[in-house]
Design a protein around this motif. Structure first.
Motif, PDB file in Angstrom:
ATOM      1  N   ALA A 391      23.615 -36.985  -8.009  1.00 12.81           N
ATOM      2  CA  ALA A 391      24.098 -37.188  -6.634  1.00 12.81           C
ATOM      3  C   ALA A 391      24.747 -38.560  -6.483  1.00 12.81           C
ATOM      4  CB  ALA A 391      22.947 -37.031  -5.647  1.00 12.81           C
ATOM      5  N   VAL A 392      24.115 -39.592  -7.034  1.00 15.84           N
ATOM      6  CA  VAL A 392      24.700 -40.938  -6.966  1.00 15.84           C
ATOM      7  C   VAL A 392      25.995 -40.976  -7.771  1.00 15.84           C
ATOM      8  CG1 VAL A 392      24.374 -43.339  -7.659  1.00 15.84           C
ATOM      9  CG2 VAL A 392      22.511 -42.100  -6.533  1.00 15.84           C
ATOM     10  N   ARG A 393      25.985 -40.374  -8.948  1.00 16.27           N
ATOM     11  CA  ARG A 393      27.206 -40.358  -9.764  1.00 16.27           C
ATOM     12  C   ARG A 393      28.334 -39.646  -9.015  1.00 16.27           C
ATOM     13  NH1 ARG A 393      25.211 -38.711 -14.390  1.00 16.27           N
ATOM     14  NH2 ARG A 393      25.319 -40.711 -15.489  1.00 16.27           N
ATOM     15  N   ALA A 394      28.024 -38.561  -8.325  1.00 12.78           N
ATOM     16  CA  ALA A 394      29.038 -37.832  -7.568  1.00 12.78           C
ATOM     17  C   ALA A 394      29.640 -38.704  -6.470  1.00 12.78           C
ATOM     18  CB  ALA A 394      28.430 -36.562  -6.966  1.00 12.78           C
ATOM     19  N   GLU A 395      28.785 -39.449  -5.761  1.00 11.71           N
ATOM     20  CA  GLU A 395      29.298 -40.323  -4.690  1.00 11.71           C
ATOM     21  C   GLU A 395      30.176 -41.427  -5.261  1.00 11.71           C
ATOM     22  OE1 GLU A 395      29.226 -39.920  -1.616  1.00 11.71           O
ATOM     23  OE2 GLU A 395      27.640 -38.454  -1.247  1.00 11.71           O
ATOM     24  N   LEU A 396      29.787 -41.994  -6.398  1.00  8.97           N
ATOM     25  CA  LEU A 396      30.593 -43.054  -7.005  1.00  8.97           C
ATOM     26  C   LEU A 396      31.936 -42.511  -7.473  1.00  8.97           C
ATOM     27  CD1 LEU A 396      27.848 -44.913  -9.081  1.00  8.97           C
ATOM     28  CD2 LEU A 396      28.825 -45.579  -6.873  1.00  8.97           C
ATOM     29  N   LEU A 397      31.933 -41.341  -8.065  1.00 10.47           N
ATOM     30  CA  LEU A 397      33.194 -40.729  -8.517  1.00 10.47           C
ATOM     31  C   LEU A 397      34.085 -40.394  -7.330  1.00 10.47           C
ATOM     32  CD1 LEU A 397      31.708 -38.446 -11.299  1.00 10.47           C
ATOM     33  CD2 LEU A 397      33.288 -40.370 -11.659  1.00 10.47           C
ATOM     34  N   THR A 398      33.490 -40.007  -6.221  1.00 10.47           N
ATOM     35  CA  THR A 398      34.274 -39.732  -5.009  1.00 10.47           C
ATOM     36  C   THR A 398      34.959 -41.008  -4.519  1.00 10.47           C
ATOM     37  OG1 THR A 398      32.763 -37.955  -4.358  1.00 10.47           O
ATOM     38  CG2 THR A 398      34.156 -38.896  -2.630  1.00 10.47           C
ATOM     39  N   ARG A 399      34.227 -42.111  -4.507  1.00 13.28           N
ATOM     40  CA  ARG A 399      34.803 -43.378  -4.065  1.00 13.28           C
ATOM     41  C   ARG A 399      35.923 -43.843  -5.004  1.00 13.28           C
ATOM     42  NH1 ARG A 399      29.984 -47.277  -1.690  1.00 13.28           N
ATOM     43  NH2 ARG A 399      28.887 -45.672  -0.500  1.00 13.28           N
ATOM     44  N   GLU A 405      35.703 -34.644 -11.313  1.00 13.02           N
ATOM     45  CA  GLU A 405      34.443 -35.071 -11.916  1.00 13.02           C
ATOM     46  C   GLU A 405      33.326 -35.138 -10.874  1.00 13.02           C
ATOM     47  OE1 GLU A 405      35.036 -38.416 -14.979  1.00 13.02           O
ATOM     48  OE2 GLU A 405      36.881 -38.448 -13.771  1.00 13.02           O
ATOM     49  N   ALA A 406      33.698 -35.546  -9.670  1.00 17.56           N
ATOM     50  CA  ALA A 406      32.698 -35.610  -8.598  1.00 17.56           C
ATOM     51  C   ALA A 406      32.160 -34.217  -8.286  1.00 17.56           C
ATOM     52  CB  ALA A 406      33.306 -36.233  -7.349  1.00 17.56           C
ATOM     53  N   ALA A 407      33.032 -33.217  -8.278  1.00 17.11           N
ATOM     54  CA  ALA A 407      32.599 -31.846  -7.990  1.00 17.11           C
ATOM     55  C   ALA A 407      31.582 -31.363  -9.017  1.00 17.11           C
ATOM     56  CB  ALA A 407      33.807 -30.918  -7.953  1.00 17.11           C
ATOM     57  N   VAL A 408      31.824 -31.677 -10.282  1.00 15.33           N
ATOM     58  CA  VAL A 408      30.877 -31.289 -11.337  1.00 15.33           C
ATOM     59  C   VAL A 408      29.522 -31.957 -11.105  1.00 15.33           C
ATOM     60  CG1 VAL A 408      30.387 -31.421 -13.806  1.00 15.33           C
ATOM     61  CG2 VAL A 408      32.697 -30.848 -13.026  1.00 15.33           C
ATOM     62  N   ALA A 409      29.551 -33.230 -10.749  1.00  9.32           N
ATOM     63  CA  ALA A 409      28.301 -33.956 -10.509  1.00  9.32           C
ATOM     64  C   ALA A 409      27.575 -33.417  -9.279  1.00  9.32           C
ATOM     65  CB  ALA A 409      28.591 -35.449 -10.352  1.00  9.32           C
ATOM     66  N   PHE A 410      28.325 -33.092  -8.225  1.00 14.19           N
ATOM     67  CA  PHE A 410      27.695 -32.505  -7.043  1.00 14.19           C
ATOM     68  C   PHE A 410      27.044 -31.167  -7.389  1.00 14.19           C
ATOM     69  CE2 PHE A 410      30.357 -35.200  -4.073  1.00 14.19           C
ATOM     70  CZ  PHE A 410      29.276 -35.758  -3.412  1.00 14.19           C
ATOM     71  N   ASP A 411      27.707 -30.357  -8.192  1.00 16.53           N
ATOM     72  CA  ASP A 411      27.134 -29.069  -8.588  1.00 16.53           C
ATOM     73  C   ASP A 411      25.846 -29.258  -9.379  1.00 16.53           C
ATOM     74  OD1 ASP A 411      29.153 -27.684  -7.343  1.00 16.53           O
ATOM     75  OD2 ASP A 411      30.373 -27.455  -9.157  1.00 16.53           O
ATOM     76  N   GLU A 412      25.826 -30.266 -10.238  1.00 18.99           N
ATOM     77  CA  GLU A 412      24.609 -30.557 -11.006  1.00 18.99           C
ATOM     78  C   GLU A 412      23.481 -30.980 -10.073  1.00 18.99           C
ATOM     79  OE1 GLU A 412      23.045 -33.615 -14.530  1.00 18.99           O
ATOM     80  OE2 GLU A 412      25.189 -33.541 -14.001  1.00 18.99           O
ATOM     81  N   ALA A 413      23.800 -31.806  -9.092  1.00 21.64           N
ATOM     82  CA  ALA A 413      22.789 -32.249  -8.139  1.00 21.64           C
ATOM     83  C   ALA A 413      22.276 -31.079  -7.302  1.00 21.64           C
ATOM     84  CB  ALA A 413      23.353 -33.340  -7.234  1.00 21.64           C
ATOM     85  N   LEU A 414      23.176 -30.200  -6.874  1.00 26.18           N
ATOM     86  CA  LEU A 414      22.781 -29.037  -6.068  1.00 26.18           C
ATOM     87  C   LEU A 414      21.862 -28.105  -6.844  1.00 26.18           C
ATOM     88  CD1 LEU A 414      26.151 -28.343  -4.244  1.00 26.18           C
ATOM     89  CD2 LEU A 414      23.945 -28.770  -3.128  1.00 26.18           C
TER      90      LEU A 414
END
Length: 433
Positions: A391-399, A405-414
């Protein structure tokens, strides 16, 4: 409130207190757990038909204790019938009970268990029958579970199960291990307590120094589960957080002026003070920048600040002191001083390296304006069975404007998240890419 809801609320609010009381009276962890579970099953069956009792906790206590005595009588009978097959007669369980358990009135010991006394839980006069108050034995059990005869990890697991009332799965997530591993650890620890004959008595100030580190660790783990639940429909479990703070004050009374206890209390007060602003009326997660600070409990923040002030002369701030300083920054007036928080996390990581401290340090660095540096801190980091790292990695990639890459990280967090409010928050963030 419907009877079914009353049973659910009683489970959330009273399980740990009743379990601790049963264990201290019966000296049998297994019988205490099974009997209390039977009592809740009985409540689910009886309360819808007969109505919710005026004092649900006392009703559950009476029912559970009677079930426990029935179980022990059956063991005693089996031991008499099959003496050649029993190496260690379960009747010893009765011998382990205090004489008062079979007394006709509190404090009156009798030679054996008369039938009438077996049907009345100890302390029934104080309880006022099924409608009376139930004494709280959690501090007594807390110190028994901290006995030096037990391994440190076993002590912590036992306290979380029998003092805080957390499930095996919840404890496993707090320790970042699998549920079967934690179940085996609890089983071994309960057996060790029985074999070692560890006493269940009220703690004194002399008991504290050797056990304080483990006690404080577990109190903070209890608070952590209350501050941010590891699973379920709600993000917060405020009753659990309240209980951790209560235990912290009790420990502080037993050992006044102990800097670690003062620091932990300050830390918990700062964090708990924001509880009403951290979730919306519909249960949705509200992040710190969006919180209505007028809903913070400023009296609790002031108490935390007073406790922190008592530690100003401490030459080398410890783990809880550093975390309390961080929590004080979160609970302070806007804008939040993120560079100072990042510095404090760096010092904390230097003294106590852990994946979660590194993760929180990365968040602080990102909030201070350096998302690239924050992302680099996460390289090679692993946090078992937790959604927080992706989740943190997804937010950082979004910024950093890297949406794929953020979408992949969000999916992993979900795929890993276990609380409904956090799941909905991550889903909204994912959909906004």
């Amino acid at each position: 409130m419907t009877p079914d809801q009353a049973v659910e609320q009683a489970y959330r609010d009273e399980w740990s207190r009743l379990l601790a009381l049963l264990v201290t009276r019966l000296r049998r962890f297994d019988v205490a757990e099974d009997s209390l579970q039977d009592a809740f099953v009985a409540a689910a069956r009886v309360w819808p038909a007969r109505g919710v009792p005026q004092r649900p906790a006392a009703w559950l206590w009476t029912t559970a204790y009677r079930r426990a005595l029935d179980h022990l009588r059956q063991e005693q009978t089996a031991a008499r019938r099959l003496p050649l097959l029993i190496a260690d007669p379960p009747a010893a369980a009765f011998a382990a009970l205090p004489a008062e358990a079979f007394a006709d009135s509190p404090g009156e010991a009798c030679a054996g268990p008369p039938a009438a006394a077996l049907l009345v839980p100890p302390g029934a006069a104080e309880l006022g029958g099924e409608d009376g108050d139930v004494p709280d034995e959690r501090l007594r059990l807390l110190f028994a579970c901290c006995h030096p005869a037990l391994r440190a990890d076993a002590r912590a697991a036992l306290m979380l199960r029998f003092v805080a009332g957390l499930t095996t799965a919840e404890i496993a997530r707090l320790f970042l291990v699998s549920e079967p591993t934690m179940a085996a650890r609890l089983t071994r620890a309960k057996a060790k307590m029985a074999v070692a004959g560890i006493p269940l008595r009220a703690p004194t100030a002399a008991d504290l120094p050797a056990r304080l580190d483990v006690v404080l660790k577990v109190i903070y783990l209890i608070f952590t589960e209350g501050y941010r639940a590891t699973a379920g429909p709600d993000l917060l479990r405020p009753r659990l957080a309240d209980e951790a703070i209560r235990l912290g004050y009790l420990v502080g009374e037993l050992l006044p002026g102990e800097s670690r206890t003062l620091a932990l209390l300050a830390l918990m007060l700062f964090q708990h003070a924001r509880r009403d602003a951290r979730v919306a009326p519909d249960g949705a997660l509200i992040l710190l920048p969006d919180q209505d600070r007028s809903r913070w409990h400023h009296d609790e923040i002031a108490r935390g600040a007073s406790l922190l002030g008592l530690l100003e002369a401490t030459p080398m701030p410890g783990e809880y002191h550093l975390q309390a300083l961080i929590a004080a920054e979160h609970a302070g007036p806007a804008p939040t001083d993120w560079p100072r928080i990042a510095h404090l996390y760096a010092e904390l990581e230097r003294r106590l390296p852990s994946p979660m401290i590194r993760l929180n340090r990365a968040v602080a660095i990102a909030e201070a304006g350096s998302p690239e540096a924050a992302l680099s801190l996460l390289d090679g980091l692993t946090v078992r069975d937790s959604h927080l790292l992706p989740a943190v990695r997804a937010e950082l990639l979004t910024r950093l404007d890297r949406p794929a890459e953020a979408a992949v990280a969000f999916d992993e967090a979900l795929a890993l998240v276990r609380t409904d409010p956090e799941r909905e928050h991550l889903r909204r963030r994912r959909d906004a890419l």
